[in-house]
Design a protein around this motif. Structure first.
Motif, PDB file in Angstrom:
ATOM      1  N   MET A   1      25.877  42.455  46.149  1.00  0.00           N
ATOM      2  CA  MET A   1      26.298  42.916  44.847  1.00  0.00           C
ATOM      3  C   MET A   1      25.127  43.652  44.204  1.00  0.00           C
ATOM      4  SD  MET A   1      27.953  40.696  41.709  1.00  0.00           S
ATOM      5  CE  MET A   1      28.410  39.412  42.798  1.00  0.00           C
ATOM      6  N   ASN A   2      25.365  44.840  43.665  1.00  0.00           N
ATOM      7  CA  ASN A   2      24.272  45.576  43.028  1.00  0.00           C
ATOM      8  C   ASN A   2      24.174  45.212  41.546  1.00  0.00           C
ATOM      9  OD1 ASN A   2      26.010  47.250  41.471  1.00  0.00           O
ATOM     10  ND2 ASN A   2      26.312  48.584  43.206  1.00  0.00           N
ATOM     11  N   ASP A   3      23.191  45.796  40.855  1.00  0.00           N
ATOM     12  CA  ASP A   3      22.938  45.457  39.457  1.00  0.00           C
ATOM     13  C   ASP A   3      24.029  45.930  38.505  1.00  0.00           C
ATOM     14  OD1 ASP A   3      20.575  44.240  40.163  1.00  0.00           O
ATOM     15  OD2 ASP A   3      19.357  46.013  39.795  1.00  0.00           O
ATOM     16  N   GLU A   4      24.883  46.828  38.944  1.00  0.00           N
ATOM     17  CA  GLU A   4      25.897  47.387  38.067  1.00  0.00           C
ATOM     18  C   GLU A   4      27.242  46.682  38.177  1.00  0.00           C
ATOM     19  OE1 GLU A   4      26.110  51.633  38.311  1.00  0.00           O
ATOM     20  OE2 GLU A   4      23.968  51.808  38.579  1.00  0.00           O
ATOM     21  N   THR A   5      27.379  45.737  39.061  1.00  0.00           N
ATOM     22  CA  THR A   5      28.650  45.037  39.204  1.00  0.00           C
ATOM     23  C   THR A   5      28.486  43.571  38.818  1.00  0.00           C
ATOM     24  OG1 THR A   5      28.245  44.455  41.512  1.00  0.00           O
ATOM     25  CG2 THR A   5      29.372  46.546  41.099  1.00  0.00           C
ATOM     26  N   LYS A   6      29.615  42.946  38.548  1.00  0.00           N
ATOM     27  CA  LYS A   6      29.615  41.524  38.237  1.00  0.00           C
ATOM     28  C   LYS A   6      30.901  40.935  38.781  1.00  0.00           C
ATOM     29  CE  LYS A   6      31.497  42.269  33.602  1.00  0.00           C
ATOM     30  NZ  LYS A   6      31.251  42.090  32.179  1.00  0.00           N
ATOM     31  N   PRO A   7      30.920  39.636  38.986  1.00  0.00           N
ATOM     32  CA  PRO A   7      32.145  39.011  39.475  1.00  0.00           C
ATOM     33  C   PRO A   7      33.269  39.160  38.440  1.00  0.00           C
ATOM     34  CG  PRO A   7      30.268  37.493  39.628  1.00  0.00           C
ATOM     35  CD  PRO A   7      29.816  38.692  38.856  1.00  0.00           C
ATOM     36  N   TRP A   8      34.494  39.255  38.915  1.00  0.00           N
ATOM     37  CA  TRP A   8      35.634  39.454  38.013  1.00  0.00           C
ATOM     38  C   TRP A   8      35.758  38.340  36.986  1.00  0.00           C
ATOM     39  CZ3 TRP A   8      39.464  35.911  37.371  1.00  0.00           C
ATOM     40  CH2 TRP A   8      39.573  34.911  38.338  1.00  0.00           C
ATOM     41  N   TYR A   9      35.394  37.130  37.361  1.00  0.00           N
ATOM     42  CA  TYR A   9      35.598  35.993  36.465  1.00  0.00           C
ATOM     43  C   TYR A   9      34.583  35.931  35.330  1.00  0.00           C
ATOM     44  CZ  TYR A   9      32.176  34.137  39.755  1.00  0.00           C
ATOM     45  OH  TYR A   9      31.076  33.983  40.549  1.00  0.00           O
ATOM     46  N   THR A  10      33.596  36.822  35.312  1.00  0.00           N
ATOM     47  CA  THR A  10      32.652  36.881  34.189  1.00  0.00           C
ATOM     48  C   THR A  10      32.980  38.035  33.248  1.00  0.00           C
ATOM     49  OG1 THR A  10      31.053  38.213  35.415  1.00  0.00           O
ATOM     50  CG2 THR A  10      30.782  35.817  35.529  1.00  0.00           C
ATOM     51  N   SER A  11      34.096  38.686  33.468  1.00  0.00           N
ATOM     52  CA  SER A  11      34.495  39.828  32.655  1.00  0.00           C
ATOM     53  C   SER A  11      35.375  39.379  31.486  1.00  0.00           C
ATOM     54  CB  SER A  11      35.268  40.835  33.514  1.00  0.00           C
ATOM     55  OG  SER A  11      35.863  41.814  32.695  1.00  0.00           O
ATOM     56  N   ARG A  12      34.920  39.667  30.267  1.00  0.00           N
ATOM     57  CA  ARG A  12      35.750  39.357  29.085  1.00  0.00           C
ATOM     58  C   ARG A  12      37.033  40.172  29.116  1.00  0.00           C
ATOM     59  NH1 ARG A  12      35.058  39.715  23.937  1.00  0.00           N
ATOM     60  NH2 ARG A  12      35.763  37.641  23.458  1.00  0.00           N
ATOM     61  N   THR A  13      36.982  41.377  29.677  1.00  0.00           N
ATOM     62  CA  THR A  13      38.170  42.224  29.737  1.00  0.00           C
ATOM     63  C   THR A  13      39.247  41.581  30.605  1.00  0.00           C
ATOM     64  OG1 THR A  13      36.812  44.195  29.442  1.00  0.00           O
ATOM     65  CG2 THR A  13      39.032  44.516  30.320  1.00  0.00           C
ATOM     66  N   VAL A  14      38.856  41.086  31.766  1.00  0.00           N
ATOM     67  CA  VAL A  14      39.823  40.429  32.654  1.00  0.00           C
ATOM     68  C   VAL A  14      40.407  39.201  31.971  1.00  0.00           C
ATOM     69  CG1 VAL A  14      40.085  39.172  34.825  1.00  0.00           C
ATOM     70  CG2 VAL A  14      38.801  41.298  34.781  1.00  0.00           C
ATOM     71  N   TRP A  15      39.537  38.346  31.411  1.00  0.00           N
ATOM     72  CA  TRP A  15      40.030  37.140  30.737  1.00  0.00           C
ATOM     73  C   TRP A  15      40.886  37.499  29.539  1.00  0.00           C
ATOM     74  CZ3 TRP A  15      40.562  32.920  33.167  1.00  0.00           C
ATOM     75  CH2 TRP A  15      39.655  32.539  34.147  1.00  0.00           C
ATOM     76  N   GLY A  16      40.479  38.523  28.796  1.00  0.00           N
ATOM     77  CA  GLY A  16      41.271  38.958  27.647  1.00  0.00           C
ATOM     78  C   GLY A  16      42.671  39.397  28.053  1.00  0.00           C
ATOM     79  N   ALA A  17      42.758  40.144  29.162  1.00  0.00           N
ATOM     80  CA  ALA A  17      44.060  40.586  29.648  1.00  0.00           C
ATOM     81  C   ALA A  17      44.914  39.409  30.098  1.00  0.00           C
ATOM     82  CB  ALA A  17      43.880  41.577  30.800  1.00  0.00           C
ATOM     83  N   LEU A  18      44.308  38.476  30.823  1.00  0.00           N
ATOM     84  CA  LEU A  18      45.051  37.292  31.272  1.00  0.00           C
ATOM     85  C   LEU A  18      45.521  36.447  30.090  1.00  0.00           C
ATOM     86  CD1 LEU A  18      42.850  36.247  34.333  1.00  0.00           C
ATOM     87  CD2 LEU A  18      45.135  37.284  34.390  1.00  0.00           C
ATOM     88  N   ILE A  19      44.658  36.316  29.080  1.00  0.00           N
ATOM     89  CA  ILE A  19      45.024  35.543  27.901  1.00  0.00           C
ATOM     90  C   ILE A  19      46.122  36.252  27.115  1.00  0.00           C
ATOM     91  CG2 ILE A  19      44.167  34.736  25.666  1.00  0.00           C
ATOM     92  CD1 ILE A  19      41.460  34.238  27.169  1.00  0.00           C
ATOM     93  N   ALA A  20      46.053  37.579  27.034  1.00  0.00           N
ATOM     94  CA  ALA A  20      47.097  38.334  26.334  1.00  0.00           C
ATOM     95  C   ALA A  20      48.450  38.139  27.018  1.00  0.00           C
ATOM     96  CB  ALA A  20      46.733  39.817  26.286  1.00  0.00           C
ATOM     97  N   ILE A  21      48.449  38.146  28.341  1.00  0.00           N
ATOM     98  CA  ILE A  21      49.700  37.899  29.081  1.00  0.00           C
ATOM     99  C   ILE A  21      50.201  36.492  28.807  1.00  0.00           C
ATOM    100  CG2 ILE A  21      50.664  37.620  31.398  1.00  0.00           C
ATOM    101  CD1 ILE A  21      48.682  39.900  32.265  1.00  0.00           C
ATOM    102  N   ALA A  22      49.285  35.513  28.874  1.00  0.00           N
ATOM    103  CA  ALA A  22      49.673  34.121  28.631  1.00  0.00           C
ATOM    104  C   ALA A  22      50.160  33.941  27.189  1.00  0.00           C
ATOM    105  CB  ALA A  22      48.501  33.197  28.923  1.00  0.00           C
ATOM    106  N   ALA A  23      49.502  34.614  26.235  1.00  0.00           N
ATOM    107  CA  ALA A  23      49.914  34.517  24.831  1.00  0.00           C
ATOM    108  C   ALA A  23      51.300  35.105  24.624  1.00  0.00           C
ATOM    109  CB  ALA A  23      48.895  35.212  23.936  1.00  0.00           C
ATOM    110  N   SER A  24      51.583  36.198  25.312  1.00  0.00           N
ATOM    111  CA  SER A  24      52.922  36.797  25.218  1.00  0.00           C
ATOM    112  C   SER A  24      53.981  35.856  25.776  1.00  0.00           C
ATOM    113  CB  SER A  24      52.965  38.127  25.972  1.00  0.00           C
ATOM    114  OG  SER A  24      52.129  39.059  25.351  1.00  0.00           O
ATOM    115  N   LEU A  25      53.673  35.231  26.897  1.00  0.00           N
ATOM    116  CA  LEU A  25      54.615  34.267  27.475  1.00  0.00           C
ATOM    117  C   LEU A  25      54.782  33.054  26.561  1.00  0.00           C
ATOM    118  CD1 LEU A  25      53.461  34.398  31.212  1.00  0.00           C
ATOM    119  CD2 LEU A  25      55.560  35.364  30.232  1.00  0.00           C
TER     120      LEU A  25
END
Length: 69
Positions: A1-25
């Motif tokens: 992994m280079n300095d410009e990438t990060k694991p998906w599970y540390t992304s607020r954007t990914v979590w925000g999208a998942l939470i938005a889907i869960a909130a809609s449900l």
């Protein structure tokens, strides 16, 4: 992994999208979740993902069968 990438599970954007889907449900099921609640939950999940990742790394090192050089 280079300095410009990060694991998906540390992304607020990914979590925000998942939470938005869960909130809609949840809203469809009659449970109200505010935007403030969504933001707090995203912060909590990102922090938890970091802690869990660290614990897994420590466990992996402790349970490893070969020493590190």
């Amino acid at each position: 992994m280079n300095d410009e990438t990060k694991p998906w599970y540390t992304s607020r954007t990914v979590w925000g999208a998942l939470i938005a889907i869960a909130a809609s449900l949840a809203n469809a099921a009659g449970i109200e979740i505010t935007a403030g609640d969504e933001g707090e939950l995203a912060d909590l999940l990102v922090s938890a993902a970091g802690v869990i990742g660290g614990l897994i790394a420590v466990y992996g090192r402790i349970s490893a069968r070969r020493p590190v050089r």
